[in-house]
Each structure stands twice: as structure tokens, then as C-alpha cells.
Design a protein around this motif. Structure first.
Motif, PDB file in Angstrom:
ATOM      1  N   ILE A  77       5.204  -1.282  14.182  1.00 15.30           N
ATOM      2  CA  ILE A  77       4.212  -0.384  13.591  1.00 15.30           C
ATOM      3  C   ILE A  77       4.308   0.962  14.291  1.00 15.30           C
ATOM      4  O   ILE A  77       4.165   1.053  15.511  1.00 15.30           O
ATOM      5  CB  ILE A  77       2.796  -0.965  13.700  1.00 15.30           C
ATOM      6  CG1 ILE A  77       2.712  -2.256  12.881  1.00 15.30           C
ATOM      7  CG2 ILE A  77       1.757   0.035  13.222  1.00 15.30           C
ATOM      8  CD1 ILE A  77       1.367  -2.939  12.921  1.00 15.30           C
ATOM      9  N   VAL A  78       4.537   2.006  13.521  1.00  9.37           N
ATOM     10  CA  VAL A  78       4.749   3.343  14.056  1.00  9.37           C
ATOM     11  C   VAL A  78       3.585   4.239  13.668  1.00  9.37           C
ATOM     12  O   VAL A  78       3.211   4.307  12.489  1.00  9.37           O
ATOM     13  CB  VAL A  78       6.064   3.950  13.523  1.00  9.37           C
ATOM     14  CG1 VAL A  78       6.277   5.352  14.080  1.00  9.37           C
ATOM     15  CG2 VAL A  78       7.240   3.046  13.866  1.00  9.37           C
ATOM     16  N   GLU A  79       2.999   4.907  14.645  1.00 12.23           N
ATOM     17  CA  GLU A  79       1.903   5.823  14.349  1.00 12.23           C
ATOM     18  C   GLU A  79       2.374   6.929  13.411  1.00 12.23           C
ATOM     19  O   GLU A  79       3.457   7.481  13.577  1.00 12.23           O
ATOM     20  CB  GLU A  79       1.351   6.415  15.641  1.00 12.23           C
ATOM     21  CG  GLU A  79       0.635   5.381  16.488  1.00 12.23           C
ATOM     22  CD  GLU A  79       0.087   5.967  17.764  1.00 12.23           C
ATOM     23  OE1 GLU A  79       0.340   7.152  18.036  1.00 12.23           O
ATOM     24  OE2 GLU A  79      -0.586   5.229  18.504  1.00 12.23           O
ATOM     25  N   GLY A  80       1.545   7.222  12.416  1.00 11.87           N
ATOM     26  CA  GLY A  80       1.884   8.234  11.434  1.00 11.87           C
ATOM     27  C   GLY A  80       2.525   7.672  10.184  1.00 11.87           C
ATOM     28  O   GLY A  80       2.584   8.347   9.158  1.00 11.87           O
ATOM     29  N   SER A  81       3.018   6.431  10.252  1.00  8.92           N
ATOM     30  CA  SER A  81       3.686   5.826   9.109  1.00  8.92           C
ATOM     31  C   SER A  81       2.677   5.158   8.172  1.00  8.92           C
ATOM     32  O   SER A  81       1.530   4.902   8.527  1.00  8.92           O
ATOM     33  CB  SER A  81       4.718   4.796   9.582  1.00  8.92           C
ATOM     34  OG  SER A  81       5.754   5.432  10.304  1.00  8.92           O
ATOM     35  N   LEU A  82       3.155   4.864   6.945  1.00 14.13           N
ATOM     36  CA  LEU A  82       2.323   4.272   5.906  1.00 14.13           C
ATOM     37  C   LEU A  82       2.604   2.773   5.779  1.00 14.13           C
ATOM     38  O   LEU A  82       3.764   2.348   5.853  1.00 14.13           O
ATOM     39  CB  LEU A  82       2.586   4.952   4.562  1.00 14.13           C
ATOM     40  CG  LEU A  82       2.288   6.455   4.484  1.00 14.13           C
ATOM     41  CD1 LEU A  82       2.765   7.020   3.156  1.00 14.13           C
ATOM     42  CD2 LEU A  82       0.806   6.706   4.675  1.00 14.13           C
ATOM     43  N   TYR A  83       1.542   1.989   5.558  1.00 13.23           N
ATOM     44  CA  TYR A  83       1.684   0.546   5.453  1.00 13.23           C
ATOM     45  C   TYR A  83       0.755  -0.003   4.368  1.00 13.23           C
ATOM     46  O   TYR A  83      -0.344   0.513   4.142  1.00 13.23           O
ATOM     47  CB  TYR A  83       1.358  -0.139   6.784  1.00 13.23           C
ATOM     48  CG  TYR A  83       2.309   0.234   7.885  1.00 13.23           C
ATOM     49  CD1 TYR A  83       3.478  -0.489   8.099  1.00 13.23           C
ATOM     50  CD2 TYR A  83       2.062   1.342   8.694  1.00 13.23           C
ATOM     51  CE1 TYR A  83       4.361  -0.136   9.102  1.00 13.23           C
ATOM     52  CE2 TYR A  83       2.947   1.706   9.690  1.00 13.23           C
ATOM     53  CZ  TYR A  83       4.098   0.964   9.886  1.00 13.23           C
ATOM     54  OH  TYR A  83       4.991   1.335  10.867  1.00 13.23           O
ATOM     55  N   LYS A  84       1.231  -1.056   3.713  1.00 12.07           N
ATOM     56  CA  LYS A  84       0.393  -1.858   2.841  1.00 12.07           C
ATOM     57  C   LYS A  84      -0.024  -3.092   3.634  1.00 12.07           C
ATOM     58  O   LYS A  84       0.823  -3.788   4.201  1.00 12.07           O
ATOM     59  CB  LYS A  84       1.160  -2.278   1.586  1.00 12.07           C
ATOM     60  CG  LYS A  84       1.669  -1.108   0.736  1.00 12.07           C
ATOM     61  CD  LYS A  84       2.560  -1.621  -0.384  1.00 12.07           C
ATOM     62  CE  LYS A  84       3.165  -0.473  -1.182  1.00 12.07           C
ATOM     63  NZ  LYS A  84       4.107  -0.965  -2.236  1.00 12.07           N
ATOM     64  N   ILE A  85      -1.325  -3.354   3.682  1.00 11.49           N
ATOM     65  CA  ILE A  85      -1.841  -4.494   4.437  1.00 11.49           C
ATOM     66  C   ILE A  85      -2.536  -5.435   3.459  1.00 11.49           C
ATOM     67  O   ILE A  85      -3.420  -5.016   2.702  1.00 11.49           O
ATOM     68  CB  ILE A  85      -2.819  -4.048   5.534  1.00 11.49           C
ATOM     69  CG1 ILE A  85      -2.159  -3.025   6.464  1.00 11.49           C
ATOM     70  CG2 ILE A  85      -3.303  -5.250   6.343  1.00 11.49           C
ATOM     71  CD1 ILE A  85      -3.082  -2.506   7.550  1.00 11.49           C
ATOM     72  N   ARG A  86      -2.141  -6.711   3.478  1.00  8.93           N
ATOM     73  CA  ARG A  86      -2.697  -7.716   2.580  1.00  8.93           C
ATOM     74  C   ARG A  86      -3.184  -8.932   3.369  1.00  8.93           C
ATOM     75  O   ARG A  86      -2.676  -9.208   4.454  1.00  8.93           O
ATOM     76  CB  ARG A  86      -1.642  -8.170   1.568  1.00  8.93           C
ATOM     77  CG  ARG A  86      -1.130  -7.100   0.639  1.00  8.93           C
ATOM     78  CD  ARG A  86       0.124  -7.567  -0.086  1.00  8.93           C
ATOM     79  NE  ARG A  86      -0.048  -8.899  -0.671  1.00  8.93           N
ATOM     80  CZ  ARG A  86       0.975  -9.653  -1.113  1.00  8.93           C
ATOM     81  NH1 ARG A  86       2.210  -9.195  -1.032  1.00  8.93           N
ATOM     82  NH2 ARG A  86       0.738 -10.840  -1.631  1.00  8.93           N
ATOM     83  N   ASN A  87      -4.142  -9.633   2.814  1.00  7.97           N
ATOM     84  CA  ASN A  87      -4.655 -10.876   3.392  1.00  7.97           C
ATOM     85  C   ASN A  87      -5.272 -10.647   4.773  1.00  7.97           C
ATOM     86  O   ASN A  87      -4.647 -10.904   5.804  1.00  7.97           O
ATOM     87  CB  ASN A  87      -3.563 -11.946   3.490  1.00  7.97           C
ATOM     88  CG  ASN A  87      -2.940 -12.265   2.148  1.00  7.97           C
ATOM     89  OD1 ASN A  87      -3.577 -12.091   1.106  1.00  7.97           O
ATOM     90  ND2 ASN A  87      -1.697 -12.736   2.168  1.00  7.97           N
ATOM     91  N   PHE A  88      -6.470 -10.163   4.801  1.00  6.02           N
ATOM     92  CA  PHE A  88      -7.165  -9.874   6.060  1.00  6.02           C
ATOM     93  C   PHE A  88      -8.634 -10.210   5.898  1.00  6.02           C
ATOM     94  O   PHE A  88      -9.132 -10.445   4.789  1.00  6.02           O
ATOM     95  CB  PHE A  88      -6.992  -8.400   6.451  1.00  6.02           C
ATOM     96  CG  PHE A  88      -7.292  -7.436   5.325  1.00  6.02           C
ATOM     97  CD1 PHE A  88      -8.587  -7.095   4.981  1.00  6.02           C
ATOM     98  CD2 PHE A  88      -6.245  -6.881   4.602  1.00  6.02           C
ATOM     99  CE1 PHE A  88      -8.853  -6.221   3.941  1.00  6.02           C
ATOM    100  CE2 PHE A  88      -6.496  -5.994   3.556  1.00  6.02           C
ATOM    101  CZ  PHE A  88      -7.805  -5.667   3.223  1.00  6.02           C
ATOM    102  N   MET A  89      -9.342 -10.241   7.012  1.00  5.67           N
ATOM    103  CA  MET A  89     -10.779 -10.474   7.004  1.00  5.67           C
ATOM    104  C   MET A  89     -11.480  -9.150   7.289  1.00  5.67           C
ATOM    105  O   MET A  89     -11.072  -8.400   8.174  1.00  5.67           O
ATOM    106  CB  MET A  89     -11.174 -11.502   8.072  1.00  5.67           C
ATOM    107  CG  MET A  89     -12.671 -11.754   8.185  1.00  5.67           C
ATOM    108  SD  MET A  89     -13.309 -12.736   6.808  1.00  5.67           S
ATOM    109  CE  MET A  89     -12.776 -14.379   7.318  1.00  5.67           C
ATOM    110  N   LEU A 108      -6.815  -9.011  11.387  1.00  3.06           N
ATOM    111  CA  LEU A 108      -5.527  -9.403  10.827  1.00  3.06           C
ATOM    112  C   LEU A 108      -5.100 -10.746  11.411  1.00  3.06           C
ATOM    113  O   LEU A 108      -5.227 -10.978  12.621  1.00  3.06           O
ATOM    114  CB  LEU A 108      -4.479  -8.322  11.129  1.00  3.06           C
ATOM    115  CG  LEU A 108      -4.911  -6.872  10.822  1.00  3.06           C
ATOM    116  CD1 LEU A 108      -3.778  -5.907  11.121  1.00  3.06           C
ATOM    117  CD2 LEU A 108      -5.387  -6.727   9.382  1.00  3.06           C
ATOM    118  N   TYR A 109      -4.562 -11.619  10.552  1.00  4.69           N
ATOM    119  CA  TYR A 109      -4.248 -12.982  10.948  1.00  4.69           C
ATOM    120  C   TYR A 109      -2.780 -13.303  10.693  1.00  4.69           C
ATOM    121  O   TYR A 109      -1.996 -12.443  10.269  1.00  4.69           O
ATOM    122  CB  TYR A 109      -5.147 -13.963  10.194  1.00  4.69           C
ATOM    123  CG  TYR A 109      -6.608 -13.825  10.531  1.00  4.69           C
ATOM    124  CD1 TYR A 109      -7.129 -14.402  11.674  1.00  4.69           C
ATOM    125  CD2 TYR A 109      -7.464 -13.100   9.704  1.00  4.69           C
ATOM    126  CE1 TYR A 109      -8.477 -14.279  11.993  1.00  4.69           C
ATOM    127  CE2 TYR A 109      -8.817 -12.959  10.014  1.00  4.69           C
ATOM    128  CZ  TYR A 109      -9.309 -13.555  11.161  1.00  4.69           C
ATOM    129  OH  TYR A 109     -10.630 -13.426  11.473  1.00  4.69           O
TER     130      TYR A 109
END
Length: 285
Positions: A77-89, A108-109
Motif C-alpha cells: 500500500i503506497v501513500e497517495g495511490s488509489l485503491y478499491k476496498i471490498r468486504n470490510f466492517m 479490514l479482515y
């Protein structure tokens, strides 16, 4: 109108649409900060991975993951970069010092899926600088809210040893619309103090990300709160227009004699410093 996104039947929500409880869909975010939180007590735990992220409308939320799980997933995980995050509480954020104003956080699990993506139109909102006059006069300031500030260094004191805490402390003062006292502790002193001691006629501008405000004798004092000390993120320099400026790799420090109106005649790397992915030092409580 619900501001969400659909791709292959998967819905991506904005942060303000999230509610406490498991969310099996996802969010699209930019990572503002990424650091490891050591365990508070001696244990076999590796601590936790801490993320501060914002979405496409620049709303922010904090996210956490077990650091051992993060290493197991072999994610980068790089600061400033874009991410899609799925399946979390989605849970309530009960921490004392908060990195965002959002009352919720993401947990995140093992089933959480994080994938990087590219989008040139996605906004970059790495810093939210607060007015020093408002901080000094306690106007709309939550002392449990971590703040970003920028100012010109007008004075500093040599480091001293604080016997009660068994560590060193260095105090300095910055100014833009108002003066604000700042303190550095322990290992975070040397990189910054070495720059304070350099002979340079240019003004010294320092940016502090996620600082903690403490009130002492009716005076506001700011200290860094994240445990990560980072250099300038080089790739963001290419996003700046104008002449090249000097950045020191030690911490949030830059010297420059040109730029916008934020500090009057004392300027720092154009007002586009707000668009830098990484300008600063930070540290953790």
C-alpha cells in the motif's frame, strides 16, 4: 440521489453513505497516510496497520487491519495511490485522538479485498491546513482532532533532556496568521534540528501533518502524533509547476523563496504544496 458507482454488479459507495455494520460492497479511495501501530503492551501481536483515506468527494475515514494479516497478504500500500476496498466492517471510532472528523472507521479482515487502480480525475486531498489564528484562539478546534498546519519557523530552542519523561524535547515557533508553539520529542528531533542549524538566508517553512494540540497556560502547543517519519514523495514533485525547489529528505521541511499567498511574503513551494502527496514528517502517539 445516491452517489455510488457500479462495475460488474459491484457497488462502490461514498464514505458518507457508510453505516455501522458489515459492508460487502466497496469504496474507492486515495491513501493519505499508511503506518504501523505497535501493540500498546508487550505481546506476540505485530500491532496494526493504520490507514487514513479519502474518497472521490474528499470525505475521510480511518481504517485498521491486523499487521500480521497485512504481511500475510503481501500487500503493498503506497501513500497517495488509489485503491478499491471490498468486504470490510464499518464500526464506531472510539479512539481518543482522531485523524478524521468521521465518527466511523473501517475494520479490514482476512476476507477484505484491496486492489489498486488508476484514475487521473480522482482528486488528491492529502492535507487540510488549519488557520493558526483559529488554533491559537481555540475557535472551532477539537483538541482530540489531529490537525495539519504550515508556517514559517521564527524561533527555536536547542534540545533539552526532560528527566521526568527520560527523553529529549525541542521547542520551536511557527507563524502565518498567528504564532504557534510546537514541540518535538525523542528521535524526531535530530533530523529537523540539523536543518534548523543550517546557515541559509531563505525562510524555513515547516508543514506538520496530524499534529496534536495541547493547551498549557492558555497557550496552544502542537506536537506530531504519527510514528512515521517520511521523506518527500518524489513522484509528486513532478506535479508541481514553476521552478525547481529544494526539499530535505529528513522530514516535513522545505526552504523556498517563491510561491503563493499562504504565508504572505514568506513562500513555500507554491501554494500547490497542498497537492504534494508527501511533504512532511509525521509521527504517532
Amino acid at each position: 440521489m445516491v452517489a455510488s458507482y457500479s462495475m460488474s454488479s459491484l457497488v462502490y459507495f461514498n464514505i458518507y453513505e457508510l453505516h455501522a455494520g458489515r459492508n460487502t460492497d466497496g469504496v474507492k479511495v486515495r491513501v493519505i497516510r499508511c503506518y504501523r501501530q505497535p501493540p500498546f503492551q508487550k505481546s506476540d501481536s505485530d500491532g496494526t496497520l493504520q490507514l487514513v483515506i479519502h474518497d472521490e468527494v474528499e470525505d475521510r475515514i480511518h481504517a485498521t487491519m491486523d499487521y500480521g494479516l497485512f504481511k500475510e497478504k503481501k500487500m503493498d500500500i503506497v501513500e497517495g495511490s488509489l485503491y478499491k476496498i471490498r468486504n470490510f466492517m464499518v464500526a464506531h471510532d472510539m479512539t481518543t485522538c482522531r485523524s478524521t472528523t468521521n465518527p466511523l472507521k473501517l475494520k479490514l479482515y482476512k476476507s477484505t479485498i484491496i486492489t489498486q487502480f488508476q484514475d487521473s480525475d480522482f482528486p488528491t486531498s492529502m492535507y487540510r491546513f488549519r488557520d493558526l489564528w483559529e488554533i491559537a484562539n481555540d475557535i472551532n478546534v477539537d483538541n482530540n482532532q489531529l490537525l495539519d498546519v504550515i508556517g514559517r519557523v521564527v524561533s527555536y530552542q536547542k534540545p533539552t533532556f526532560v528527566a521526568k519523561c527520560s527523553t529529549r524535547r525541542m521547542d520551536f515557533t511557527i507563524v502565518n496568521t498567528e504564532k504557534l508553539g510546537c514541540s518535538l520529542w525523542g528521535d524526531y528531533i535530530d533530523p529537523v534540528f540539523s536543518i534548523f542549524e543550517k546557515e541559509d538566508s531563505n525562510p524555513l517553512i515547516i508543514c506538520i501533518q496530524f499534529g496534536k494540540i495541547t493547551r498549557y497556560r492558555d497557550r496552544a502547543i502542537l506536537a506530531p502524533t504519527l510514528d512515521v517519519v517520511d521523506a518527500v514523495n518524489d513522484y509528486m514533485i513532478s506535479k508541481m509547476s514553476g521552478d525547481c525547489h529544494k526539499y530535505y529528505s529528513s522530514n516535513t521541511v522545505c526552504r523556498s523563496d517563491s510561491a503563493g499567498d499562504m504565508l504572505g511574503d514568506q513562500r513555500c513551494a507554491h501554494t500547490r504544496i497542498l497537492e504534494l502527496d508527501k511533504v512532511l514528517w509525521s509521527s504517532k502517539s
